[in-house]
Design a protein around this motif. Structure first.
Motif, PDB file in Angstrom:
ATOM      1  N   LEU A  74       0.839  -1.208   0.000  1.00 28.42           N
ATOM      2  CA  LEU A  74       0.000   0.000   0.000  1.00 28.42           C
ATOM      3  C   LEU A  74       0.870   1.253   0.000  1.00 28.42           C
ATOM      4  N   GLN A  75       1.964   1.195   0.744  1.00 23.97           N
ATOM      5  CA  GLN A  75       2.876   2.334   0.777  1.00 23.97           C
ATOM      6  C   GLN A  75       3.427   2.614  -0.616  1.00 23.97           C
ATOM      7  N   GLU A  76       3.811   1.526  -1.304  1.00 23.13           N
ATOM      8  CA  GLU A  76       4.307   1.661  -2.677  1.00 23.13           C
ATOM      9  C   GLU A  76       3.270   2.297  -3.591  1.00 23.13           C
ATOM     10  N   ARG A  77       2.038   1.831  -3.457  1.00 25.20           N
ATOM     11  CA  ARG A  77       0.953   2.346  -4.290  1.00 25.20           C
ATOM     12  C   ARG A  77       0.721   3.825  -3.996  1.00 25.20           C
ATOM     13  N   LYS A  78       0.846   4.166  -2.724  1.00 23.27           N
ATOM     14  CA  LYS A  78       0.611   5.553  -2.340  1.00 23.27           C
ATOM     15  C   LYS A  78       1.671   6.459  -2.956  1.00 23.27           C
ATOM     16  N   THR A  79       2.919   6.015  -2.860  1.00 20.99           N
ATOM     17  CA  THR A  79       4.010   6.796  -3.416  1.00 20.99           C
ATOM     18  C   THR A  79       3.811   7.012  -4.917  1.00 20.99           C
ATOM     19  N   ALA A  80       3.432   5.950  -5.598  1.00 20.71           N
ATOM     20  CA  ALA A  80       3.280   6.040  -7.048  1.00 20.71           C
ATOM     21  C   ALA A  80       1.904   6.555  -7.460  1.00 20.71           C
ATOM     22  N   GLN A  81       1.039   6.779  -6.484  1.00 19.30           N
ATOM     23  CA  GLN A  81      -0.336   7.207  -6.788  1.00 19.30           C
ATOM     24  C   GLN A  81      -1.101   6.232  -7.676  1.00 19.30           C
ATOM     25  N   TRP A  82      -0.891   4.952  -7.434  1.00 17.86           N
ATOM     26  CA  TRP A  82      -1.683   3.929  -8.115  1.00 17.86           C
ATOM     27  C   TRP A  82      -2.899   3.602  -7.250  1.00 17.86           C
ATOM     28  N   PRO A  83      -3.897   2.900  -7.820  1.00 20.34           N
ATOM     29  CA  PRO A  83      -5.028   2.495  -6.997  1.00 20.34           C
ATOM     30  C   PRO A  83      -4.550   1.659  -5.798  1.00 20.34           C
ATOM     31  N   PRO A  84      -5.200   1.712  -4.660  1.00 21.10           N
ATOM     32  CA  PRO A  84      -6.471   2.396  -4.398  1.00 21.10           C
ATOM     33  C   PRO A  84      -6.322   3.880  -4.080  1.00 21.10           C
ATOM     34  N   TYR A  85      -5.154   4.478  -4.362  1.00 20.47           N
ATOM     35  CA  TYR A  85      -4.972   5.915  -4.126  1.00 20.47           C
ATOM     36  C   TYR A  85      -5.321   6.759  -5.342  1.00 20.47           C
ATOM     37  N   SER A  86      -5.756   6.096  -6.399  1.00 23.05           N
ATOM     38  CA  SER A  86      -6.256   6.824  -7.561  1.00 23.05           C
ATOM     39  C   SER A  86      -7.200   5.878  -8.288  1.00 23.05           C
ATOM     40  N   TYR A  87      -7.825   6.395  -9.343  1.00 27.03           N
ATOM     41  CA  TYR A  87      -8.800   5.597 -10.089  1.00 27.03           C
ATOM     42  C   TYR A  87      -8.389   5.568 -11.548  1.00 27.03           C
ATOM     43  N   LEU A  88      -8.572   4.393 -12.162  1.00 27.71           N
ATOM     44  CA  LEU A  88      -8.079   4.222 -13.527  1.00 27.71           C
ATOM     45  C   LEU A  88      -9.175   3.840 -14.502  1.00 27.71           C
ATOM     46  N   ALA A  89      -8.964   4.251 -15.737  1.00 27.19           N
ATOM     47  CA  ALA A  89      -9.745   3.720 -16.852  1.00 27.19           C
ATOM     48  C   ALA A  89      -8.751   3.501 -17.981  1.00 27.19           C
ATOM     49  N   LEU A  90      -8.923   2.408 -18.695  1.00 25.12           N
ATOM     50  CA  LEU A  90      -7.977   2.075 -19.751  1.00 25.12           C
ATOM     51  C   LEU A  90      -8.727   1.980 -21.077  1.00 25.12           C
TER      52      LEU A  90
END
Ligand code: ADP
Ligand code: ZN
Ligand code: ZN
Length: 741
Positions: A631-647
């Motif tokens: 989760l810390q890694e995701r937060k640093t990189a701003q990946w989900p669940p700290y952001s929302y994606l559409a592809l």
């Protein structure tokens, strides 16, 4: 829309199964009275030069077009709505959230036969039971063991056995049953439409341990209200037992339970456990059903006759007459996300559906998704933990194998080969995992573990076999692969990740006299071949099993004593930000499989990065620390669940088309209102650029706020559809994508 009001007229607004983002208005068929018509009915309508089966979405007095241009619908297929209000609501929700045409959502929610407009006749499911003569009959001679077995089964089942229960009994019980019927010993009866309240338990339940008791009490106290329970417990900790207890209470209240399981998790073992425990009709949905069975089960769920509904992903659209509880087992599992058409997440829809019905939903897993863990941390979900294994079992010994400088034969180290030999010699079973999900080879230094990185951004490069070049999946930059390792100077740079076929060949070379089987999507394409292979593996017949994630869950290999993960680096350093999470989940899941009470198992993880934190946590079986780290890694990189994606994906047989289309699509965003709040990554060529003769590319949209992303998409999609280039490619939009390739 201009409204044309004419009080004398009833107009139906219908959703047609076509890639169109609007509904269409029709006049009622000549012979239809307005008060017979309701949303959720199927209706045949003229559409262009065709006739289509549409679903009534609204009944209204206002037409969206001039009354003179309205066409008349041809005929109704149903006398009462096939889709109830709740499912209509769910389909509308899914259509909006996934930005997918409503008519096609309805079509995906309905079983094929009903979608094709076949009439609705719910055959009552029937049961077989002993007649008076059957009860008094003499025991059969030993040679009639089939008949004797069936008679015994019927004697034990007070309320008789349904066809589904008999299917568990034997594959060809029907022939045997006919001969018993000919003797007048058995009869077929209509099953009770709804089992009487309270009479649902067939076998006595286990006494719960303290942790289980706490979980069951919490869920029990929350029945009749919306709540999400995240049930976290290692394999064997007794999660299924918690489900069974909770379901029992729901059944006593006269309500239905919906249980979603991963694609491969729907093993006969689980079904038998449900059938042994509950004396109620069940509707089961899985890929082995034919269209008629599927439609029948759907209708039994709708009438409330089926009290428990169990199925894979699509069962989240199963109708329920009296919903009481939803369970998602192995909630982290990727198979809950549909990867084509309506790209929904069955887990997420389950939560949405539970909230709408104001009932609880249980998400169970040994390795919950990071999304769910964060929801629990933020108190949106209630965390229930089962820390101990319920049945006696010892923990396996975990080892990391440092691959640096080691000789490798198609991914197999000498240490591993030696271990395989030992275990098989002692009568054990060996399971070797290749982590193939999101497969994208990257260049790795075999001597020091260095991985080729993008010089422009913080991402690993992907090695493209076709062009022989390294490419960054995020910014699109490209270069020639390095010849020497920039860290240690070694020339031994290799692509990581190998094919299952080549590893299988190597295994056969090393162990010519052992029974080896490979189980992955490619080796089990034929219908039923997966089940057959799994049965052989579970029987203990095969000594060495080689497989992908498919084998990680839901199976019980009684002799399994060694589990090895061949290519953990591929999981640690993939271009897909989710692959590390999956790698960790895989290690945790498989290590729950090795060994038994009397024979502790061993787990071997091959890696060039034995010091990697994630592997260290996995080694200690510390999923809490592991998920915090991720989760810390995701937060640093701003990946989900700290952001929302559409592809946005596109593919075409002509090489440049996908990129052209995506570039134009990206240009449409820039003057959009929400543009500042949504980040565009790409367009880039897909890591696996060519598949099935088509070139593929993608454009990723990322936003800190979900609402901004969806607002942008709503305005953006109609504009994309106007682009000429959109008609020269096949394109699709994936909300909350799970697979970035
Ligand atoms: P999970 O779903 O977490 O893998 P299960 O519910 O399948 O765990 O339980 C694992 C094993 O332990 C099963 O054989 C089950 O019958 C048994 N078991 C579960 N709970 C209890 C209990 N309270 N007492 C005795 N055995 C139990
Ligand atoms: Zn090096
Ligand atoms: Zn880059």
């Amino acid at each position: 829309m201009d409204m044309h009001n004419n009080p004398q007229q009833t107009i139906i607004r219908v959703a047609v199964p076509a890639p169109l983002r609007q509904c269409f208005d029709y006049l009622l068929p000549d012979d239809t009275l307005p008060d017979m018509v309701r949303p959720g009915m199927r209706v045949l309508v003229p559409f262009g030069r065709n006739k289509l089966i549409a679903v009534v979405d609204q009944v209204t007095g206002e037409a969206g077009i001039e009354p003179a241009r309205l066409k008349r619908a041809l005929s109704f297929l149903d006398q009462k709505p096939l889709l109830g209000n709740e499912l209509i609501w769910l389909c509308r929700w899914a259509s909006q959230y996934y930005h997918y045409p409503l008519g096609e959502v309805y079509a995906s929610a309905l079983p094929a036969r009903l979608r094709q407009g076949k009439p609705v006749v719910a055959t009552r499911s029937s049961i077989w039971r002993l007649t008076e003569a059957g009860r008094l009959s003499e025991p059969l001679p030993a040679r009639a063991f089939r008949q004797a077995g069936l008679m015994q089964g019927l004697r034990e089942a007070e309320n008789g056995l349904s066809a589904a229960q008999l299917d568990d009994f034997s594959d060809n019980w029907k022939v045997t049953m006919r001969s018993l019927e000919a003797r007048g010993w058995v009869e077929q009866r209509d099953a009770e439409p709804v089992a009487p309240v309270g009479a649902c338990l067939r076998e006595q339940a286990h006494d719960l341990n303290d942790a289980q008791q706490q979980a069951v009490s919490a869920i029990h106290a929350g029945l009749g209200r919306f709540a999400v329970y995240l049930l976290h417990g290692v394999t064997g900790s007794g999660k299924t037992e918690v489900y069974l207890h909770s379901i029992a209470t729901v059944l006593e209240q006269g309500r239905q339970a919906l249980v979603l399981v991963p694609e491969i998790g729907l093993t006969p073992q689980l079904m038998q456990r449900f059938r042994r425990r509950f004396d109620v009709p069940m509707a089961v949905f899985h890929s082995g059903l034919n269209d008629t069975e599927r439609a029948q089960n759907w209708l039994q769920a709708q009438t409330g006759q089926a009290r428990i509904i169990i199925g894979t992903r699509s069962a989240v659209f199963a109708p329920m007459a009296a919903p009481g509880l939803i369970i998602v087992d192995e909630e982290h599992d990727l198979s809950f996300k549909q990867q084509d058409g309506l790209r929904y997440s069955a887990r997420d829809l389950a939560v949405v559906r539970a909230r709408h019905n104001d009932i609880p939903v249980i998400l169970g897993s040994a390795t919950p998704s990071l999304e769910s863990i964060m929801n629990a941390e933020q108190q949106r979900y209630r965390l229930l933990e089962l820390p101990e294994r319920a049945a006696e079992a010892s923990h396996p010994a975990m080892h990391l194998v440092d691959l640096r400088h080691q000789r490798l034969d198609e991914g197999l180290s000498d240490i591993l080969l030696q271990k395989i030999n030992e275990h098989v010699d002692q009568g054990g079973q060996v399971l070797l995992f290749l982590n193939r999900r999101g497969y994208a080879p990257t260049l790795l230094c075999h001597d020091c573990g260095w991985i080729s990185e993008c010089r422009r951004c913080d991402a690993h490069m992907t090695l493209h076999q076709a062009s022989g070049r390294l490419r960054c999946h995020h910014c699109g930059s490209e270069r020639v692969p390095d010849s020497f390792c920039p860290d240690c100077g070694s020339a031994d740079l290799r692509p990581i990740g190998q094919g299952t076929e080549r590893t299988e060949e190597a295994l056969r070379r090393h162990f010519p006299h052992r029974r080896i089987t490979r189980i992955d999507r490619d080796s089990t394409r034929r219908k039923g071949s997966m089940e057959q292979k799994l049965r052989d593996a579970e029987s203990g017949r095969d000594q060495i099993l080689l497989g992908t994630q498919l084998l990680a869950k839901g199976h019980h290999f009684p002799n399994l004593s060694l589990v090895a993960v061949l290519d953990s680096d591929q999981g640690l350093f993939s271009a897909d930000f989710r692959s590390a999470e999956r790698m960790a989940q895989l290690i945790m899941q498989v290590s729950g499989r090795a060994g038994r009470a009397d024979r502790p198992g061993e787990v071997l993880i091959q890696t060039h990065h034995p010091e990697h934190e994630l592997l260290q946590y996995a080694l200690r079986q510390d999923y809490h620390a592991l998920s915090r780290f991720l989760l810390q890694e995701r937060k640093t990189a701003q990946w989900p669940p700290y952001s929302y994606l559409a592809l946005l994906r596109a593919e075409a047989t002509q090489k440049d088309r996908p990129m052209q289309f995506l570039q134009q699509a990206a240009d449409c965003v820039s003057d959009n209102h929400e543009a500042g709040k949504v980040m565009l990554l790409g367009p880039v060529l897909a890591p696996m650029e060519k598949r099935g003769g088509r070139y593929r590319a993608q454009l990723l949209l990322q936003a800190p706020e979900r609402a901004d992303l969806h607002k942008l998409l709503s305005g953006w999609l109609p504009r994309i559809e106007q682009l000429k280039s959109s008609r020269q490619v096949r394109w699709s939009l994936d909300i909350d994508p799970q697979d970035m390739f």
